[in-house]
Enzyme design. Sequence first.
Site, PDB file in Angstrom:
ATOM      1  N   ASP A 430      -0.209   4.937   3.144  1.00 54.99           N
ATOM      2  CA  ASP A 430       0.867   5.503   2.003  1.00 54.99           C
ATOM      3  C   ASP A 430      -0.076   6.345   1.408  1.00 54.99           C
ATOM      4  O   ASP A 430      -1.219   6.397   1.113  1.00 54.99           O
ATOM      5  CB  ASP A 430       1.343   4.407   1.148  1.00 54.99           C
ATOM      6  CG  ASP A 430       2.191   4.941   0.423  1.00 54.99           C
ATOM      7  OD1 ASP A 430       3.196   5.929   0.591  1.00 54.99           O
ATOM      8  OD2 ASP A 430       2.289   4.470  -0.876  1.00 54.99           O
ATOM      9  N   ASP A 899       1.535   0.721  -1.769  1.00 57.48           N
ATOM     10  CA  ASP A 899       1.678   0.156  -2.939  1.00 57.48           C
ATOM     11  C   ASP A 899       3.156  -0.304  -3.428  1.00 57.48           C
ATOM     12  O   ASP A 899       3.344  -0.806  -4.084  1.00 57.48           O
ATOM     13  CB  ASP A 899       0.867   1.052  -4.001  1.00 57.48           C
ATOM     14  CG  ASP A 899       1.688   2.204  -4.490  1.00 57.48           C
ATOM     15  OD1 ASP A 899       2.277   2.788  -3.656  1.00 57.48           O
ATOM     16  OD2 ASP A 899       1.663   2.593  -5.507  1.00 57.48           O
ATOM     17  N   ASP A 903       6.891   0.733   1.183  1.00 55.76           N
ATOM     18  CA  ASP A 903       6.023   0.491   2.157  1.00 55.76           C
ATOM     19  C   ASP A 903       5.885  -1.111   2.760  1.00 55.76           C
ATOM     20  O   ASP A 903       5.339  -1.428   3.399  1.00 55.76           O
ATOM     21  CB  ASP A 903       4.454   0.481   1.450  1.00 55.76           C
ATOM     22  CG  ASP A 903       4.292   1.848   1.010  1.00 55.76           C
ATOM     23  OD1 ASP A 903       4.561   2.815   1.421  1.00 55.76           O
ATOM     24  OD2 ASP A 903       3.926   2.174  -0.150  1.00 55.76           O
TER      25      ASP A 903
END
Lengths: 1232, 344
Positions: A430, A899, A903
């Site tokens: 990410d 985080d 995700d």
Amino acid sequence: MVKASGKRKQRIKWSKLYTFSCLNPRTTDNDAPNQQLLGQPGFSRVVFCNQPELHKIKPQKYPSNYVSTTKYNFMTFLPRALFEQFRRVANLYFLLGAALSIPKLAPFSPASMITPLVFVVGISMLKEAIEDWSRFLQDMDVNSRKVKVHSRNGSFVEKTWKELSVGDVVKVNKNENFPSDLLLLSSSYEDGVCYVETMNLDGETNLKLKRSLEATLSLDDDVEYTKFQATIHCEDPNPNLYSFVGNLEFNNGTYPLSPTQILLRDSKLRNTEYVYGVVIFSGPDAKAVRNSTRSPSKRSRVERRLDYLIYVLFLLLVMISVVNSIGSALVLKSEAAMWWYLRLQENADSPLNPSKPVTSFFLQFVRSLILYGYLIPISLYVSIEVVKVLQAMLINKDMRMYDELSGKAVEARTSNINEELGQVEMILSDKTGTLTCNQMEFRKCSIEGISYGGEINEVDLAASRRMNVDVERYRISIDGSDSTGESIEMFEYSVAEADAKQAVLGCDHAIENSDIEHRRIPASGKEPNIKGFNFRDDRLMDKMWIHGSNVHDMIMFFRVMALCHTGIPVEDGNSKRLKYEAESPEEVTFLIAAQEFGFKFCQRTQSVMFLQELEPSSGIEVKREYKLLNLLEFNSARKRMSVIVSNEAGEIFLFCKGADNIIFDRLADNGRIYQQATTAHLSNYAEDGLRTMLFAYKKIEVVEYESWNTLFTKAKATVGTEREELLEHASEMIEKYLFLLGAVAVEDKLQKGVPECIDKLAQAGLKIWLLTGDKRETAMNIGFACSLLRHDMKQFHLVLSKEAESSHQLKAVEEDILSQIRNSYQEIVKGNKKDVPSALIVDGKAMEVALRSEISNQFLQLAVMCDSVICCRVSPKQKALIARLVKEYTGKTTLAIGDGANDVGMIQEADIGVGISGMEGMQAVMASDFSLPQFYFLERLLIVHGHWCYKRISKMILYFMYKNVAFGLTLFYNEIYSNFSGDDLYDDWYMVLFNVLLTSLPVIALGVLEQDVSADVCLQFPALYQQGQRNICFSWKRIFGWILNATLSSVAIFTVTIYIFSPAALRQDGKVADLAHIGTIMYTCVIWTVNCQIALIVTHFTWITHVLIWGSILCWYIFLVLYGMLPPEHSQGGFHILIEAIGTAPMYWIVTFLVVVVTLLPYFIFSIIQRSFYPMDDQVIQEIKYGRTDVSNKPMWLREQQNSRKRTQIGFSARVDAKIRHLKERLRRTKK
Amino acid sequence: MEGDGESVSSSASTALVAADVDARSILVLRGGRSKAMYQFTQQSLPACKPVLTPTSVISTLFLMGIFCIPIGLLSLHASLSVVEIVERYDSECVPHQFRLNKVAYIKDSLIPKNCSRYLKVPKYMKAPIYIYYQLDNYYQNHRRYVKSRSDKQLRYGLQYNDTSSCIPEESNDGLPIVPCGLISWSLFNDTYSFFRGTDELRINRKNIAWKSDRDHKFGKHVFPFNFQNGTLIGGAMLDPNVPLSDQEDLIVWMRTAALPSFRKLYGKIEEDLEANDVISIYFLNNYNTYSFGGRKKLVLSTASWLGGRNNFLGMAYIAIGSCLIVLALVFILLHVKNPRIIIT
């Protein structure tokens, strides 16, 4: 009171500023057709607002707001957990064995079969229970959060989340999460809007605007709720985050509802003091809860192969059982009648009935399955569990993965997949919050064609350092060899070139020079004094710019910075400096920077902006007022934003900021003075991954403005589809003939250590894909900043073309994407021969098409070929889909790191999910297998711990299999000598203790303490990591090698012992050895052999390892002595066996030694040959370390490190290499 | 010709990092125990990391070889010093007329089973000379046979009544058979007597069983009062007046052998036998090995410190020892020819 109301006013303006937007589409009336669905199946929910008691009884009884993520509850735990346990094939096998042992069929007592099974299943269930308990605690934490709920008569009381029920009116304050899905009734703003952060739902950091119905606007105070009553008819609970169908009956009116009025659980109220809302979906019905998936239990690659290994062993087991039972049946049929002393005809023991050889065959078969059960040891699973838990503990305790700032350490949340960490090949990362801190910093600017804020970037610096070293080396080798002639010249040229690149070459001087340059850029690790401002240049700071030559343009530059934005100032306590809030974080950094340069933006009213400007002639700050005439908004199509203001003198200016190509196209001929220099700076900035933006302005004559403004106002007033077009056209008219002032560069601040970590991971052979919900430009910036992208890379963009997008025909769209993929693929194939690095940048929409089943293979084929892949604008669902497809298509171990709640899908889908336990919510961490406080810990987690765990587990399983096969087969050979009667050579207790005490602890030491190379070496030689990727430690070759070794060992143990001990006397007193003696002697040999074998495998002996290995052997003798001391009815054959019989026979000790030497010799020879002639990387390093050559011959050590790197196109070092290549190329050209 | 000053930067930085971590670790440390714990959790326990370098490998092989050969020689010497006479008598002791149907012969209790053989002592045999009987193709290690006993009964006699493990030789007329089970039932019942010339050689038949068996496993107050009273007689009878702990033949027999070919101690001759002495042996050839094609042998053997005659052990040691030395030489050769180069 006065102050409070003032603040409130400000708020209103702030909200107005957003609503000022001229391009925002209206969403409220889109859903009208859906209204007729209400009342139909699927749309039958009724909510009585402010009457929660109605929802506690049927028919409108809805679940409470209690959310549970646990797998079990007190009632279901036992059956469900048991079911889970016996879904594992191995456990089922053991259960079968235990069941068969009850009717005395088995050679062992039932207790010795059942106890270990109960133990194993119990431990696993306990683990499940503990994990579920922690989930429960987490739930409790969420469920007992407090929220203000309307009780009666307009009073709001605090309640826990779980006590909420549908129909409750709640008041949520700023920065609080919504406890459930709410209908927005009103907010602190008069127009009923509020700002919501949906980070946890979609990962987007920008705020979303929600707006209440006009009808409920008046409900903006606590007391209003005394009599409030309304009814909502709406859809049934569903997981769709972006749709909502319903209507509100209130005050005799019916109002349609849309997603704009719905506040979703897991999102957060921002920039709004408070909102009132009514609960529509509670607890498990909330959309966010419905969206969450239960985390699947993951199994590592090694474990999956272990399953196959178990099948192989099972096959072996069945084979020898068949041999045994056939043998038994044949013997019974042909000869048994003759053995009068066995009296088999009088069958008490049915398995050996000579008249029923077929029955006997089956019964003997079952018995053999149990007898040779040692081939598939239940203790293997126990040991693996224990080792994994200890490994996870060591990961958790690693001080070097402890983040002092946050006080958090790495946490292995499941211990199931430790070894998978050593086999990762793909990382899906990410961006926001993972690679970047979600924090912008003003870094550089170029004004009037001069760049400020440091000139040399880290890459140049490193390149120059390296080249200096090279030069140094050439210089040393000048005398002597002729071949260096060229390089000497090169060196000279490079000195001559020093002006082209400051401080590129030139030895000490250059290093010094570059260090000075370097000091100008504050070390990235250091926290800048002012948040968002990481800029230091003496020429601009502390009002120094007023001494410049062309102050006018500089002032205009700062004015653009201070005026062209949508931000508002926020007072920051005592500090003299103002803080700002704005739509995008970049704007905030501009405002902060402008403030630092002396252009403080201090107030905004509806139409006026106030600046506190530094007067260059006097050096005094003056407050100036700018009338805001028009604001032309930023959007992704325009890529620019302008404000038109008039100053106190009535002069009208247009200040514009925007993307480079957009601005360059709109410059006046006389506005291009700085274009060339700025372009050069821009490319430098972009190379460093900074986000750039150009500033331009123009002065507008009043007449010109007036005529334009009428046009613009007209456009704005238009209703209908052309409105946008007209506005666009109007903007286009005024935003041209601009004068370029310069550029600014903003850094999307990377997390600590990210570039270095990516560099290391790339060298270790890992591929890193960036998946982000951000737009393409941002993603690419970060790509550059992390060295995932490079200037000289061939970039392939996969974007849905406009025509295809508008055609709405699936076929055309697919064709379009497919042809793009094919073209790119062709080019890469061509480019690969020339070694051209390539990058693929995919847009979310194109991704959606590309991931369709027909095209996905081609897409992945292309993506895998590229050196780096960046996917932008991808939704959480797409992230998960990519993770799954990549995993399936490449078959490689995939790690996903992120985080945010967006995700979660990806984290659960990937082989390994890693969550960053940063500031944002805990969802990612909760879904993850490992949580890290910092991204850069990933390097140590994978390269050190992953590598170790993988090797440990592989070695451990192989060895475990070895020892059990070696042991189990001796039992089988004995059968051949005992007429396949199914007797066991060893005492029952020996058999039980084998896996429990005598060989289990060294295995655990191996699995926990073994290190092929130390942590430092792992990091210095990232290429060692590829051993895991190629799975060389647990390949079938190795597995069968070890099975072969085990077979050899068992044969050696059995034959040597049998040959020596039959039939002559054991001792000087003429006594011979009986079954018990020979069993014990052979068992001694087995214990010695397997424990010495592990000593041969271990390369890292700590005192614990020593104690456990040699202690195990010692344990055996201690056990024998103690066992022999038991009364004979308990010890049976083992009575006084060591003290009286075998211990006093010299033969016993001599034979033990012989057997150990003979059994270990094949492996020993094999490993010598392998080491000497086909050494593996880790063995070479071990040897270097052992011989201390790394100290005595440092250059060799460093060169080995260089060589061991995987050639890669991404990462910092690769960039430095490319830079050096580039420079050398240039030198060569200059020379010619 | 390598430069010396090139490696400064990177190594310096790693050193810095290491120093930093060490400094941190010192903060954490308080006591000695916590130090060990710290080292364990940080996986930095001091460790020795032996590596199979050519030198260590060659010397290991060589030393092992050097160590093995003398042991082998000693063992072989011990084994060769043992004098062993093996006399197979099962077929010879069947009278000619029964040679075609040995089973009928052995089963017919009316036919006398006497038999005599002569042996010539090949070498001087120093007392004690152990007398063994050896049975081949006899499966004492058969599961059914091994389990067919009751250790508790052997020790406690009739106080212990559970003889289910002894089926089918568990009880007679409602009383448990003492000792029960197939093993004791099939007790070996050939007897031997030895004469040198006309002097009978005294055979000591005491202390042929393990002391622990006599003292602890076989009861001093357990008498075989109803042994071999059943319809089917297996092997030898026992004197019902002698307690089991003194029935050493039985005790030896009850130690089941691990292999189908085994020896059991019959007695000891406590006189030296000279070379070329002729020994005449009188057998009572009672035991039925003819049904299953087993063989019976009489073995006279001395014993060394290593036990009976067994050349295999010594040979194996010598073979392995030489193997190791040869391997060491091969590796030396390989190493000389192809020295280990680490730098590639």
